[in-house]
Enzyme design. Structure first.
Site, mmCIF file in Angstrom:
data_model
loop_
_atom_site.group_PDB
_atom_site.id
_atom_site.type_symbol
_atom_site.label_atom_id
_atom_site.label_comp_id
_atom_site.label_asym_id
_atom_site.label_seq_id
_atom_site.Cartn_x
_atom_site.Cartn_y
_atom_site.Cartn_z
ATOM 1 N N ASN A 1 8.756 -9.418 1.502
ATOM 2 C CA ASN A 1 7.759 -8.212 1.133
ATOM 3 C C ASN A 1 6.582 -8.258 2.167
ATOM 4 O O ASN A 1 5.969 -7.133 2.206
ATOM 5 C CB ASN A 1 7.146 -8.656 -0.229
ATOM 6 C CG ASN A 1 6.377 -9.792 -0.417
ATOM 7 O OD1 ASN A 1 7.307 -11.076 -0.002
ATOM 8 N ND2 ASN A 1 5.447 -10.044 -0.998
ATOM 9 N N HIS A 2 6.248 -9.155 2.855
ATOM 10 C CA HIS A 2 5.150 -9.232 3.938
ATOM 11 C C HIS A 2 5.635 -8.302 5.059
ATOM 12 O O HIS A 2 4.904 -7.920 5.842
ATOM 13 C CB HIS A 2 4.902 -10.682 4.035
ATOM 14 C CG HIS A 2 3.648 -11.109 2.947
ATOM 15 N ND1 HIS A 2 2.457 -11.097 3.318
ATOM 16 C CD2 HIS A 2 4.140 -11.647 1.664
ATOM 17 C CE1 HIS A 2 1.748 -11.620 2.128
ATOM 18 N NE2 HIS A 2 2.761 -11.995 1.311
ATOM 19 N N ASP B 1 9.635 -12.807 5.298
ATOM 20 C CA ASP B 1 8.227 -13.036 5.350
ATOM 21 C C ASP B 1 7.938 -13.970 6.579
ATOM 22 O O ASP B 1 7.271 -15.183 6.545
ATOM 23 C CB ASP B 1 7.640 -13.735 4.294
ATOM 24 C CG ASP B 1 7.287 -12.863 3.171
ATOM 25 O OD1 ASP B 1 7.439 -11.450 3.449
ATOM 26 O OD2 ASP B 1 6.897 -13.349 2.036
#
Length: 399
Positions: A84-85, A49
């Site tokens: 996840n980003h 991230d």
């Protein structure tokens, strides 16, 4: 030998849709980079991230490039996984890390293809394993990666695992992908991302066949595997406050990164130090019920100037609402006020939402600990009404 563990910078995030908050994300990251250069560690591990989106805005990409170029000039390599980003929402989209790798060459190592790298210095070797974020639907593939990483790491004494996952019982995120025993065994330090609070714990993740493994360790690496409970599991947390609930943890644990000394033969949790930076202040958990509370808040806000204005989220008695709104317009970067109802302990609906609907939706998802990118993307696909929801879900969660 020392390394830095950093994570969750979320470059490009515009909290409350404010330019100032986007700049705060960049400033926090740059402060960390400056501190890292002052410390001069042997390398940096980044647990994902780096960006708020897999298609980051130009300013976010530029900030990352300039920062990592500084590290390259100081001969400090970076080992980074996708959070996840960072993971592209569709298979057809490329990763922003490709641009960084093209510019930084061998000073930036990723783990999308090869699942481990060996850092070498002065005849010492450190095994660095890592795997990108995996949703619940992809944990089978993640476990395959961990099996490979554990097998390949057995002949090394000094070992680090980089991961970006929520682990059961280690955070307040309602969903989790892993149990702690799912992690590969025998590593000195487990460098976590995804959880924004700082967490540092000892765990017992030795190889079950410890005696056999010890006899197989290369002579160049010396010594045996870690003793019981000497493995350290750490989340370095986000480098800025992305949700006002994080401010409580910031006041207690700070924000920044971890500095880890992995050179000691008796490595344990005492070998990990917190390096802190200054973030923008939030004023929360206050109730302005009377004139005295109001004056106390005025005095507190007078400690700030135009560049350091805090974010204020509090409750207020109905008769003081007008005065407090006027004060917030002058003294707060952003405010969210709620009426204190006399007959109940909790507050009513939020007022003064000086925010766009899109950002409010994202913050709601963050507060509920949902996968922001997936849910918002799912919402937009549903609005299109073109029957591509299945393809979207399939591309996001299934290879």
């Amino acid at each position: 030998m020392q390394f830095v563990h950093i994570s969750d910078n979320h470059l490009g995030y515009r909290q409350y849709n404010l330019d100032e908050r986007e700049k705060d994300m960049y400033n926090a990251f740059n402060m960390c980079i400056d501190e890292i250069i002052n410390i001069k560690p042997d390398f940096v591990v980044h647990s994902g991230d780096l960006f708020e989106q897999s298609t980051p805005p130009i300013n976010a990409l530029y900030t990352a490039i300039k920062a990592f170029e500084k590290l390259k000039e100081c001969n400090i390599p970076v080992y980074i996984i996708h959070g996840n980003h960072d993971v592209p929402s569709r298979i057809t989209k490329g990763s922003p890390y490709l641009i960084l790798k093209n510019m930084l060459k061998d000073k930036l190592r990723t783990f999308t293809g090869k699942k481990y790298h060996i850092f070498k210095k002065n005849n010492k070797e450190i095994f660095i394993g890592g795997s990108d974020y995996a949703s619940i639907g992809k944990t089978t593939e993640l476990f395959d990666d961990y099996k490979l990483i554990e097998q390949e790491s057995k002949n090394y004494k000094n070992k680090i695992l980089i991961f970006h996952q929520s682990i059961y019982s280690y955070s307040d995120i309602p969903s989790y992908e892993l149990q702690v025993n799912n992690l590969p065994r025998g590593f000195n330090y487990y460098a976590g991302g995804h959880i924004h609070k700082r967490i540092l714990k000892t765990v017992d993740l030795q190889h079950k066949d410890n005696n056999t493994n010890n006899s197989n360790i290369n002579n160049s690496n010396n010594n045996s595997n870690n003793t019981d409970g000497s493995q350290v599991l750490g989340w370095s947390g986000s480098t800025e406050i992305t949700d006002y609930d994080e401010y409580r943890d910031y006041k207690k644990e700070g924000k920044g990164f971890y500095l880890v000394d992995i050179s000691k033969n008796d490595f344990d949790i005492s070998c990990v130090d917190k390096i802190n930076i200054k973030c923008r202040d939030f004023i929360i958990d206050k109730e302005i019920k009377n004139e005295n509370d109001f004056e106390n808040l005025v005095n507190e806000l007078n400690n700030y100037n135009d560049t350091t204005k805090p974010i204020v989220i509090c409750g207020v008695a109905r008769e003081l609402l007008g005065s407090l709104r006027e004060l917030m317009n002058k003294k707060a970067l952003y405010s969210r006020l709620s009426i204190i109802e006399e007959d109940i302990d909790t507050t009513s609906m939020f007022l003064d939402i000086n925010n766009k609907t899109d950002e409010m939706f994202r913050e709601f998802l963050r507060n509920k600990k949902y996968d922001v990118e997936f849910v918002q993307g799912l919402y937009y696909e549903a609005l299109k009404g073109d029957n591509e929801l299945y393809d979207y879900i399939n591309n996001y969660y299934i290879k």
